[in-house]
Scaffold this motif. Sequence first.
Motif, PDB file in Angstrom:
ATOM      1  N   ILE A   1      19.230  19.612  37.039  1.00 48.65           N
ATOM      2  CA  ILE A   1      20.282  20.774  36.432  1.00 48.65           C
ATOM      3  C   ILE A   1      19.982  20.669  34.712  1.00 48.65           C
ATOM      4  N   ILE A   2      19.830  19.363  34.245  1.00 48.20           N
ATOM      5  CA  ILE A   2      19.770  19.099  32.639  1.00 48.20           C
ATOM      6  C   ILE A   2      18.357  19.765  32.407  1.00 48.20           C
ATOM      7  N   GLY A   3      17.418  19.190  33.298  1.00 45.93           N
ATOM      8  CA  GLY A   3      15.938  19.656  32.942  1.00 45.93           C
ATOM      9  C   GLY A   3      15.718  21.272  33.104  1.00 45.93           C
ATOM     10  N   VAL A   4      16.568  21.723  33.826  1.00 45.62           N
ATOM     11  CA  VAL A   4      16.531  23.347  33.893  1.00 45.62           C
ATOM     12  C   VAL A   4      17.230  23.940  32.733  1.00 45.62           C
ATOM     13  N   ALA A   5      18.321  23.371  32.383  1.00 52.25           N
ATOM     14  CA  ALA A   5      19.053  23.816  31.294  1.00 52.25           C
ATOM     15  C   ALA A   5      18.426  23.779  30.009  1.00 52.25           C
ATOM     16  N   VAL A   6      17.719  22.520  29.778  1.00 49.86           N
ATOM     17  CA  VAL A   6      16.993  22.290  28.440  1.00 49.86           C
ATOM     18  C   VAL A   6      15.925  23.336  28.339  1.00 49.86           C
ATOM     19  N   THR A   7      15.312  23.523  29.531  1.00 45.56           N
ATOM     20  CA  THR A   7      14.115  24.542  29.140  1.00 45.56           C
ATOM     21  C   THR A   7      14.609  25.933  29.103  1.00 45.56           C
ATOM     22  N   GLN A   8      15.695  26.267  29.381  1.00 47.37           N
ATOM     23  CA  GLN A   8      16.417  27.577  28.902  1.00 47.37           C
ATOM     24  C   GLN A   8      16.851  27.758  27.699  1.00 47.37           C
ATOM     25  N   ILE A   9      17.434  26.633  27.294  1.00 51.80           N
ATOM     26  CA  ILE A   9      17.962  26.807  25.853  1.00 51.80           C
ATOM     27  C   ILE A   9      17.070  26.410  24.928  1.00 51.80           C
ATOM     28  N   THR A  10      16.221  25.881  24.796  1.00 47.64           N
ATOM     29  CA  THR A  10      15.094  25.284  23.856  1.00 47.64           C
ATOM     30  C   THR A  10      14.760  26.486  23.131  1.00 47.64           C
ATOM     31  N   PRO A  11      14.455  27.454  23.623  1.00 49.84           N
ATOM     32  CA  PRO A  11      13.837  28.965  22.847  1.00 49.84           C
ATOM     33  C   PRO A  11      15.047  29.401  22.130  1.00 49.84           C
ATOM     34  N   GLN A  12      16.357  29.457  22.715  1.00 51.31           N
ATOM     35  CA  GLN A  12      17.398  30.158  21.956  1.00 51.31           C
ATOM     36  C   GLN A  12      17.995  29.206  21.006  1.00 51.31           C
ATOM     37  N   LEU A  13      18.089  28.043  21.000  1.00 51.76           N
ATOM     38  CA  LEU A  13      18.602  27.096  20.016  1.00 51.76           C
ATOM     39  C   LEU A  13      17.489  26.474  18.974  1.00 51.76           C
ATOM     40  N   ASP A  14      16.147  26.722  19.413  1.00 54.36           N
ATOM     41  CA  ASP A  14      15.016  26.414  18.594  1.00 54.36           C
ATOM     42  C   ASP A  14      14.991  24.695  18.452  1.00 54.36           C
ATOM     43  N   LEU A  15      15.229  24.148  19.904  1.00 53.06           N
ATOM     44  CA  LEU A  15      15.132  22.681  19.861  1.00 53.06           C
ATOM     45  C   LEU A  15      14.097  22.090  19.673  1.00 53.06           C
ATOM     46  N   SER A  16      14.133  20.806  18.738  1.00 49.52           N
ATOM     47  CA  SER A  16      12.907  20.272  18.555  1.00 49.52           C
ATOM     48  C   SER A  16      12.716  19.340  19.938  1.00 49.52           C
ATOM     49  N   ASP A  17      11.414  18.769  20.052  1.00 47.41           N
ATOM     50  CA  ASP A  17      11.145  17.852  20.968  1.00 47.41           C
ATOM     51  C   ASP A  17      11.725  16.536  20.986  1.00 47.41           C
ATOM     52  N   SER A  18      12.215  16.220  19.744  1.00 47.83           N
ATOM     53  CA  SER A  18      13.204  14.888  19.925  1.00 47.83           C
ATOM     54  C   SER A  18      14.605  15.189  20.387  1.00 47.83           C
ATOM     55  N   ALA A  19      15.279  16.531  20.062  1.00 45.48           N
ATOM     56  CA  ALA A  19      16.413  16.923  20.321  1.00 45.48           C
ATOM     57  C   ALA A  19      16.340  17.148  21.916  1.00 45.48           C
ATOM     58  N   GLN A  20      15.305  17.674  22.676  1.00 47.47           N
ATOM     59  CA  GLN A  20      15.292  17.778  24.126  1.00 47.47           C
ATOM     60  C   GLN A  20      15.364  16.454  24.776  1.00 47.47           C
ATOM     61  N   GLY A  21      14.620  15.521  24.129  1.00 50.96           N
ATOM     62  CA  GLY A  21      14.701  13.979  24.612  1.00 50.96           C
ATOM     63  C   GLY A  21      15.852  13.435  24.484  1.00 50.96           C
ATOM     64  N   LEU A  22      16.680  13.751  23.365  1.00 54.00           N
ATOM     65  CA  LEU A  22      18.170  13.122  23.326  1.00 54.00           C
ATOM     66  C   LEU A  22      18.955  13.821  24.140  1.00 54.00           C
ATOM     67  N   ILE A  23      18.745  15.064  24.562  1.00 53.48           N
ATOM     68  CA  ILE A  23      19.812  15.645  25.463  1.00 53.48           C
ATOM     69  C   ILE A  23      19.495  14.976  26.896  1.00 53.48           C
TER      70      ILE A  23
END
Length: 106
Positions: free
Chosen positions: A38-60
């Motif tokens: 679920i975390i993986g799916v959520a991160v892929t969905q919110i990454t474009p909306q929040l403009d997350l960097s790779d390191s922010a995705q990794g921290l999540i």
Amino acid sequence: MTVNAASRLDDAPLSRFHKKLALYSSGGPFLDGYVLSIIGVAVTQITPQLDLSDSAQGLIGASALIGIFLGAFVGGWLTETSGMALHEAAALTPRSDKPVGRPANV
């Protein structure tokens, strides 16, 4: 011929207790996998909306793993200190104000 305890356990017949134990002990890894997917799916969905960097995705993603680790550690400690029966009863208690079973006629 001597029989040691390990061979007695290996040769024991499969009983209802063993099946229940296998079923109940598989719940933790199932929930861990569910949370991580679920975390993986959520991160892929919110990454474009929040403009997350790779390191922010990794921290999540890492925060989910850290939460699973700490939750297992703290939950195991609580179970050992307060007794397993209390936690089993809490896990099996319905979390709703509606009764379990057949609904009333409305």
